[in-house]
Design an enzyme around this catalytic site. Structure first.
Site, PDB file in Angstrom:
ATOM      1  N   HIS A 255      44.001  -4.732  29.000  1.00 24.88           N
ATOM      2  CA  HIS A 255      43.422  -5.924  28.369  1.00 24.88           C
ATOM      3  C   HIS A 255      44.255  -6.358  27.183  1.00 24.88           C
ATOM      4  CE1 HIS A 255      39.974  -6.113  30.883  1.00 24.88           C
ATOM      5  NE2 HIS A 255      39.725  -4.843  30.698  1.00 24.88           N
ATOM      6  N   CYS A 313      43.982   6.873  36.301  1.00 27.52           N
ATOM      7  CA  CYS A 313      44.155   7.952  35.323  1.00 27.52           C
ATOM      8  C   CYS A 313      43.683   9.273  35.953  1.00 27.52           C
ATOM      9  CB  CYS A 313      43.337   7.647  34.080  1.00 27.52           C
ATOM     10  SG  CYS A 313      43.355   9.011  32.915  1.00 27.52           S
ATOM     11  N   HIS A 341      31.084  -2.055  34.861  1.00 28.89           N
ATOM     12  CA  HIS A 341      32.434  -1.773  34.328  1.00 28.89           C
ATOM     13  C   HIS A 341      33.304  -1.324  35.505  1.00 28.89           C
ATOM     14  CE1 HIS A 341      35.732   0.321  32.358  1.00 28.89           C
ATOM     15  NE2 HIS A 341      35.428  -0.348  31.256  1.00 28.89           N
ATOM     16  N   GLU A 343      35.588   0.825  35.941  1.00 24.78           N
ATOM     17  CA  GLU A 343      35.710   2.275  36.156  1.00 24.78           C
ATOM     18  C   GLU A 343      34.446   2.803  36.833  1.00 24.78           C
ATOM     19  OE1 GLU A 343      36.565   4.836  32.668  1.00 24.78           O
ATOM     20  OE2 GLU A 343      35.276   6.312  33.664  1.00 24.78           O
ATOM     21  N   CYS A 409      36.349  11.242  28.181  1.00 22.51           N
ATOM     22  CA  CYS A 409      37.733  11.518  27.759  1.00 22.51           C
ATOM     23  C   CYS A 409      37.760  11.441  26.241  1.00 22.51           C
ATOM     24  CB  CYS A 409      38.663  10.468  28.355  1.00 22.51           C
ATOM     25  SG  CYS A 409      40.267  10.462  27.577  1.00 22.51           S
ATOM     26  N   SER A 437      39.887  -7.096  23.643  1.00 28.87           N
ATOM     27  CA  SER A 437      39.758  -5.647  23.829  1.00 28.87           C
ATOM     28  C   SER A 437      38.518  -5.113  23.107  1.00 28.87           C
ATOM     29  CB  SER A 437      41.035  -4.962  23.292  1.00 28.87           C
ATOM     30  OG  SER A 437      40.772  -3.640  22.955  1.00 28.87           O
ATOM     31  N   SER A 438      37.578  -4.605  23.892  1.00 25.64           N
ATOM     32  CA  SER A 438      36.330  -4.149  23.267  1.00 25.64           C
ATOM     33  C   SER A 438      36.559  -2.900  22.422  1.00 25.64           C
ATOM     34  CB  SER A 438      35.256  -3.904  24.320  1.00 25.64           C
ATOM     35  OG  SER A 438      35.693  -2.918  25.196  1.00 25.64           O
TER      36      SER A 438
HETATM   37 FE1  F3S Z   1      42.429   8.070  30.970  1.00 22.55          FE
HETATM   38 FE2  F3S Z   1      41.130   8.684  28.813  1.00 22.55          FE
HETATM   39 FE3  F3S Z   1      42.774   6.697  28.806  1.00 22.55          FE
HETATM   40  S1  F3S Z   1      40.313   8.598  30.855  1.00 22.55           S
HETATM   41  S2  F3S Z   1      42.743   5.907  30.857  1.00 22.55           S
HETATM   42  S3  F3S Z   1      43.298   8.834  29.083  1.00 22.55           S
HETATM   43  S4  F3S Z   1      40.838   6.771  27.760  1.00 22.55           S
END
Ligand code: F3S
Length: 498
Positions: A255, A313, A341, A343, A409, A437-438
């Site tokens: 983004h 990812c 979302h 993802e 993450c 970008s949030s």
């Molecule tokens: Fe992956 Fe964590 Fe970035 S899941 S895309 S490293 S925020």
């Protein structure tokens, strides 16, 4: 965490004088390279190593450890734990050092020791390749120079004070020769690191140069600013593949309009809808971005004959795997995250059974899952950790038979935590990122709550230095979609103008 200041530059620019003063003022360790070479030489002397046998010297290098400490303001050098400061200035040690310092392995060992010192202490190091080779990630890099004329005048004065005979023109010629040799030598030639700030001391006093460098340390860039591992990986994959052919990404890879525009210049185009996808010819390369996609979309792309490159990812991929396996074993999948979302949509698409998305107590209350049935709870990678814990607690209290997999993450959390800490410690804060970008907006809110003078900028063009006239320190951070070159441009400009 240690703080590293690297000062490079040509001979006679006053590097070691300045480096020592900066270290003293900041109470950092000045890493005296000469003393380290001597400490290594002392080891060879003490252990009767034949210094003309390069192999024997190379082998001995592996047993050497050197530390530098300051005790009552005086530098102390430790060789394998023993204070050897008093033994370093002997003729024998000096002569040994002049032979062994020419060996490649000895120089490599010295770099290894310098890096080790830099990792565990706040240090100031000076030399010719500190910022470009020894401490490439130094917090502050300075290229300290002065005109040949100014350096020659300084040297001339020094020699006159010592009553030594000298000639200004000869000194100038020597300096020019030395510069040429240093800049053209094969190993680590002298050059300004791309991220180093040029300080020309020709018309500055020692005090002014020292203060300038200390002021540079007042501009603090967070280490976690910018792309996370997964986004960097996906963007690198896109650029790499764009080198060969025109490639497409399913949805914007990031983004950030600047990056998307730059990718287009490098043969990487975004497909936003399935209609757009249908217009792309078979065999074309389609890159799946870091958010990942459902199994169905994966299969559809392959069935349509595209060359699919999966830049999902690895952390998101891991969730796909959990969801696939757990749902195959009969568990109902609950995703704690924001429905809709990309993802979360992708994660849903790897489940083989009923799947629910929740993000609040109300949404949990609305669930109609048989409490006897096993549920597997996973999380969207960027979900708030505290909120995740609270929602899991509700499932436990309600008596669900749940297995919880924390798949958050910590890249986002670490970035926010570091930004908060720095914002707390500085007078002004700059948050760099795209309007859309949030996570950058969230970073801005966090910083603003700690530091009233917080500005949100997209690029260097938005930088307004008049905001910092009264400030003594500035922090800089950036959202996960802000590219490195934009961050570096802002960082450099702030340091030059501050
Ligand atoms: Fe992956 Fe964590 Fe970035 S899941 S895309 S490293 S925020």
């Amino acid at each position: 965490m240690s703080y590293q200041i690297a000062i490079d530059g040509p001979a006679g620019a006053g590097k070691s004088t300045i480096a020592k003063r900066v270290a003293k003022k900041l109470d950092y360790i000045y890493v005296d390279t000469g003393a380290m070479y001597r400490a290594m030489a002392l080891y060879f002397v003490k252990n009767k190593i034949d210094i003309y046998d390069e192999l024997a010297v190379n082998e001995a290098c592996q047993d050497i450890d050197i530390a530098i400490k300051y005790e009552n303001d005086v530098q102390q050098v430790y060789l394998n734990g023993e204070n050897v400061t008093a033994f370093l200035r002997t003729e024998e040690v000096g002569n040994t050092a002049s032979v062994t310092s020419a060996y490649k392995k000895v120089r490599e060992k010295l770099v290894e020791l310098q890096r080790k010192l830099g990792k565990t202490n706040n240090v100031v190091m000076d030399g010719r390749d500190i910022g470009t080779h020894v401490l490439v990630d130094a917090d502050v890099k300075v290229y300290l120079t002065a005109s040949v004329e100014a350096r020659a005048q300084r040297r001339y004065k020094e020699l006159l004070e010592k009553n030594e005979e000298c000639n200004l023109e000869d000194i100038k010629a020597d300096i020019e020769d030395r510069d040429y040799r240093d800049m053209n030598r094969e190993i680590s030639p002298l050059r300004q690191a791309e991220d180093a700030i040029l300080v020309d001391s020709s018309d500055m006093t020692i005090e002014e140069v020292t203060d300038k460098i200390i002021r540079l340390t007042k501009v603090r860039l967070t280490k976690t600013a910018g792309f996370c591992f997964g986004v960097k990986r996906a963007v690198d994959i896109a650029y790499e593949n764009g080198k060969e052919n025109t490639v497409y990404t399913l949805g914007p890879i990031i983004h950030n309009e600047e990056v998307v525009k730059d990718l287009e210049k490098n043969n990487v185009f975004t497909i936003n809808t399935l209609e757009e996808l249908d217009k792309i010819q078979k065999g074309a390369t389609i890159i799946i971005r870091s958010h990942g996609v459902s199994r169905k979309i994966h299969q559809m792309l392959e069935e349509k004959g595209y060359n699919v490159i999966d830049a999902t990812c690895p952390f998101v991929k891991k969730i796909h795997k959990i969801v696939d396996e757990e749902s195959k074993s009969g568990a109902t999948i609950v995703i704690i995250g924001n429905d809709g979302h990309p993802e979360v949509e992708g994660i849903k698409g790897w489940s083989n059974t009923d799947t629910f998305v929740v993000d609040s107590e109300e949404s949990i209350n609305k669930l109609s899952i048989d409490k006897q049935k096993k549920i597997c709870i996973v999380s969207q990678t960027t979900f708030n950790y505290k909120k995740f814990e609270d929602l899991v607690e509700i499932f436990v209290k309600k008596g669900y038979n749940s297995s919880v997999r924390n798949t958050i993450c910590n890249a986002t959390e670490e970035r926010q935590k570091e930004a908060k800490e720095i914002a707390k410690a500085v007078d002004a804060m700059i948050v760099i990122g795209s309007n859309s970008s949030s996570n950058t907006r969230k970073l801005y809110e966090i910083c603003k709550s700690e530091c009233d003078n917080t500005a949100y900028i997209q690029t260097c063009n938005d930088l307004d230095m008049s905001l910092y006239e009264e400030s003594n320190s500035i922090g800089i951070t950036a959202g996960a979609s802000t590219p490195k070159n934009i961050i570096e441009e802002v960082h450099t400009n702030v340091r030059i103008k501050f």
